[in-house]
Design a protein around this motif. Structure first.
Motif, short mmCIF file in Angstrom:
data_model
loop_
_atom_site.label_atom_id
_atom_site.label_comp_id
_atom_site.label_asym_id
_atom_site.label_seq_id
_atom_site.Cartn_x
_atom_site.Cartn_y
_atom_site.Cartn_z
N GLU A 142 25.66 -63.62 -13.05
CA GLU A 142 24.33 -64.22 -13.04
C GLU A 142 23.26 -63.22 -13.43
O GLU A 142 22.35 -63.52 -14.22
CB GLU A 142 24.04 -64.79 -11.64
N VAL A 143 23.37 -61.99 -12.91
CA VAL A 143 22.38 -60.96 -13.23
C VAL A 143 22.48 -60.54 -14.69
O VAL A 143 21.49 -60.39 -15.40
CB VAL A 143 22.57 -59.75 -12.30
N SER A 144 23.73 -60.36 -15.17
CA SER A 144 23.91 -59.95 -16.56
C SER A 144 23.47 -61.04 -17.53
O SER A 144 22.97 -60.75 -18.63
CB SER A 144 25.38 -59.59 -16.81
N SER A 145 23.63 -62.30 -17.15
CA SER A 145 23.19 -63.39 -18.02
C SER A 145 21.66 -63.39 -18.16
O SER A 145 21.12 -63.61 -19.26
CB SER A 145 23.66 -64.74 -17.46
N ILE A 146 20.97 -63.12 -17.04
CA ILE A 146 19.50 -63.06 -17.11
C ILE A 146 19.05 -61.90 -17.99
O ILE A 146 18.15 -62.03 -18.83
CB ILE A 146 18.92 -62.94 -15.68
N LYS A 147 19.70 -60.75 -17.81
CA LYS A 147 19.35 -59.59 -18.64
C LYS A 147 19.67 -59.84 -20.11
O LYS A 147 18.93 -59.43 -21.01
CB LYS A 147 20.10 -58.34 -18.15
N LEU A 148 20.77 -60.54 -20.37
CA LEU A 148 21.15 -60.83 -21.74
C LEU A 148 20.14 -61.77 -22.41
O LEU A 148 19.78 -61.58 -23.58
CB LEU A 148 22.55 -61.45 -21.77
N GLU A 149 19.66 -62.77 -21.68
CA GLU A 149 18.64 -63.67 -22.23
C GLU A 149 17.34 -62.93 -22.52
O GLU A 149 16.70 -63.14 -23.57
CB GLU A 149 18.39 -64.82 -21.25
N GLU A 150 16.93 -62.05 -21.62
CA GLU A 150 15.71 -61.28 -21.85
C GLU A 150 15.87 -60.34 -23.04
O GLU A 150 14.95 -60.19 -23.87
CB GLU A 150 15.37 -60.47 -20.60
N ALA A 151 17.04 -59.70 -23.15
CA ALA A 151 17.28 -58.81 -24.30
C ALA A 151 17.30 -59.60 -25.61
O ALA A 151 16.84 -59.10 -26.65
CB ALA A 151 18.61 -58.07 -24.10
N GLN A 152 17.81 -60.83 -25.57
CA GLN A 152 17.84 -61.66 -26.78
C GLN A 152 16.41 -62.03 -27.22
O GLN A 152 16.09 -62.01 -28.41
CB GLN A 152 18.65 -62.93 -26.50
N ARG A 153 15.55 -62.33 -26.26
CA ARG A 153 14.16 -62.64 -26.59
C ARG A 153 13.45 -61.43 -27.19
O ARG A 153 12.74 -61.54 -28.19
CB ARG A 153 13.42 -63.13 -25.34
N ASN A 154 13.66 -60.27 -26.58
CA ASN A 154 13.04 -59.05 -27.12
C ASN A 154 13.56 -58.74 -28.51
O ASN A 154 12.79 -58.34 -29.40
CB ASN A 154 13.30 -57.87 -26.18
N PHE A 155 14.85 -58.94 -28.71
CA PHE A 155 15.44 -58.67 -30.02
C PHE A 155 14.87 -59.61 -31.09
O PHE A 155 14.55 -59.18 -32.21
CB PHE A 155 16.96 -58.82 -29.93
N ASN A 156 14.72 -60.86 -30.76
CA ASN A 156 14.17 -61.82 -31.73
C ASN A 156 12.73 -61.48 -32.10
O ASN A 156 12.33 -61.57 -33.27
CB ASN A 156 14.25 -63.25 -31.16
N GLY A 157 11.94 -61.08 -31.11
CA GLY A 157 10.55 -60.71 -31.40
C GLY A 157 10.45 -59.49 -32.31
O GLY A 157 9.68 -59.47 -33.27
N HIS A 158 11.23 -58.46 -32.03
CA HIS A 158 11.19 -57.25 -32.84
C HIS A 158 11.81 -57.49 -34.22
O HIS A 158 11.40 -56.86 -35.20
CB HIS A 158 11.91 -56.11 -32.13
N LYS A 159 12.77 -58.38 -34.31
CA LYS A 159 13.36 -58.70 -35.61
C LYS A 159 12.34 -59.40 -36.51
O LYS A 159 12.23 -59.09 -37.71
CB LYS A 159 14.60 -59.58 -35.44
N ALA A 160 11.56 -60.32 -35.93
CA ALA A 160 10.52 -60.99 -36.72
C ALA A 160 9.46 -60.00 -37.18
O ALA A 160 9.00 -60.05 -38.33
CB ALA A 160 9.89 -62.11 -35.89
N HIS A 161 9.08 -59.08 -36.30
CA HIS A 161 8.10 -58.05 -36.66
C HIS A 161 8.65 -57.15 -37.77
O HIS A 161 7.92 -56.80 -38.73
CB HIS A 161 7.74 -57.23 -35.43
N TYR A 162 9.90 -56.78 -37.67
CA TYR A 162 10.52 -55.92 -38.69
C TYR A 162 10.61 -56.63 -40.03
O TYR A 162 10.31 -56.04 -41.08
CB TYR A 162 11.91 -55.50 -38.19
N ASP A 163 11.01 -57.88 -40.05
CA ASP A 163 11.10 -58.64 -41.31
C ASP A 163 9.74 -58.81 -41.95
O ASP A 163 9.61 -58.73 -43.19
CB ASP A 163 11.74 -60.01 -41.04
N ARG A 164 8.69 -59.03 -41.14
CA ARG A 164 7.35 -59.20 -41.70
C ARG A 164 6.86 -57.91 -42.35
O ARG A 164 6.31 -57.94 -43.47
CB ARG A 164 6.39 -59.65 -40.60
N LEU A 165 7.06 -56.78 -41.71
CA LEU A 165 6.63 -55.51 -42.29
C LEU A 165 7.45 -55.13 -43.52
O LEU A 165 6.93 -54.53 -44.47
CB LEU A 165 6.72 -54.40 -41.24
#
Length: 377
Positions: free
Chosen positions: A271-294
């Motif tokens: 349960e704890v690892s699933s929550i951390k995995l979801e948060e890491a996925q959100r952070n990864f998606n945000g930084h990926k969009a920023h990287y693609d835009r630049l």
């Protein structure tokens, strides 16, 4: 009153509180002298109907009352002085204090959150850089884009070298023109003082003045070339390289959160690892969009920079070649035609520099001021 006041005696008058007027009430801690100075009191007559309140003894300490924020504090004299209003002991509140305190708390919490996120991001990026240098982590590579970025940096270094040499040439040539002008003035002065060599001195003076005039024209072309190359090298290219720096920083953040996501994906599910995995996925998606835009911004700026560089340097190299060739070949007409072709205006050496007012107004107003300053026919 039956007493005699002629000898300095005082009549004792009964008061409501049991004291007598004339009886001296000693103050706390202050000795009272028995002798009353004879300073005009003998001539004062006290009315029998006048009630003189006795002096109150000054308390040495304040009375202790139980503190109740909701109650009001009554003065000890409030019973005998009904005009006095009670003074509440509750702390007065300023309007908007509660909302202001909440705003301060929100501001502090937002600052703490920003510092926390910055610290986490800095830690992850530093860890990613060390892992890349040690070969323990992979990095995202765009071969075509990084090749163009490296080519741009090499081009900027070479253009900076051209700019440095062109500035040196312009500076040295400026001193040459100044020396020619001074030499022509010296020849003209000697022509007046040496009648036997007057013709030869005049010829040389005219030659140096012609060279000075052509040199000022060439100097204007060189300054225009230096200004254009400086704008291209230190402003246009530098702006593109600033976007490249932002792109490289975004790439490091993207790889750091990508590595974090891959590490969490390999851990056992809970349960704890699933929550951390979801948060890491959100952070990864945000930084990926920023990287693609630049990355898209860098590609577009590199394309426009290459087109602008070709246009600017084609014009400037043609100007440099024509001006230098015309000057050293002695073709004054071709030199002046070159400056007219590229719309280069030279300031006459005898004219005074424009005032601060003329520099701050548009060209249309400068034209108006010029027509007003011109002599009337």
């Amino acid at each position: 009153m039956d007493g005699d006041l002629s000898e300095g005696g005082m009549q004792t008058v009964a008061l409501n509180d049991g004291t007598h007027c004339g009886e001296t009430q000693p103050l706390a801690g202050i000795p009272v002298s028995n002798a009353i100075p004879n300073s005009g009191l003998q001539n004062q007559v006290t009315s029998p109907t006048q009630i003189i309140p006795p002096p109150q003894a000054r308390p040495t300490s304040l009375p202790q009352y139980p503190h109740n924020p909701g109650s009001a504090y009554n003065s000890p004299n409030s019973a005998s002085s009904p005009a006095m209003s009670p003074i509440p002991l509750a702390t007065p509140t300023t309007p908007g204090t509660e909302n202001g305190g909440a705003a301060v708390v929100r501001t502090s919490s937002s600052k703490m959150e920003s510092i926390k996120s910055w610290s986490i991001s800095t830690y992850k990026c530093t860890k990613q850089l060390l892992s890349e240098k040690l070969g323990k982590s992979s990095r995202t590579v765009d071969s075509e884009l990084e090749g163009q970025i490296e080519s741009l940096r090499d081009t900027q270094r070479k253009y900076s070298q051209i700019l440095r040499l062109a500035r040196a040439l312009s500076s040295h040539f400026y001193h040459v023109v100044q020396t020619q002008q001074q030499l022509g003035d010296a020849f003209a002065d000697l022509a007046q003082k040496s009648p036997e060599l007057q013709e030869e001195f005049i010829y040389n003076a005219e030659t140096q003045r012609t060279l000075t005039k052509n040199g000022e024209t060439l100097l204007g072309a060189l300054n225009f070339f230096v200004s254009s190359v400086n704008t291209l090298c230190n402003k246009t290219m530098e702006d593109t390289l600033l976007t490249v720096k932002l792109y490289e920083a975004a790439r490091i953040e993207y790889d750091a959160y990508r590595s974090d996501l891959e590490m969490l994906a390999q851990q056992p599910r809970s349960e704890v690892s699933s929550i951390k995995l979801e948060e890491a996925q959100r952070n990864f998606n945000g930084h990926k969009a920023h990287y693609d835009r630049l990355r898209a911004d860098v590609a577009i700026k590199l394309k426009f920079l290459d087109e602008n560089k070709v246009k600017v340097m084609h014009k400037q190299l043609l100007l440099f070649h024509n001006a230098v060739s015309a000057y050293f070949s002695g073709n004054q007409t071709a030199l002046e035609a070159t400056l007219k072709q590229f719309n280069i205006k030279l300031r006459s050496p005898n004219t005074a520099p424009p005032s601060w007012l003329e520099q701050s107004v548009p060209e249309t107003f400068q034209t108006i001021f010029g027509s007003l300053n011109s002599p009337t026919k």
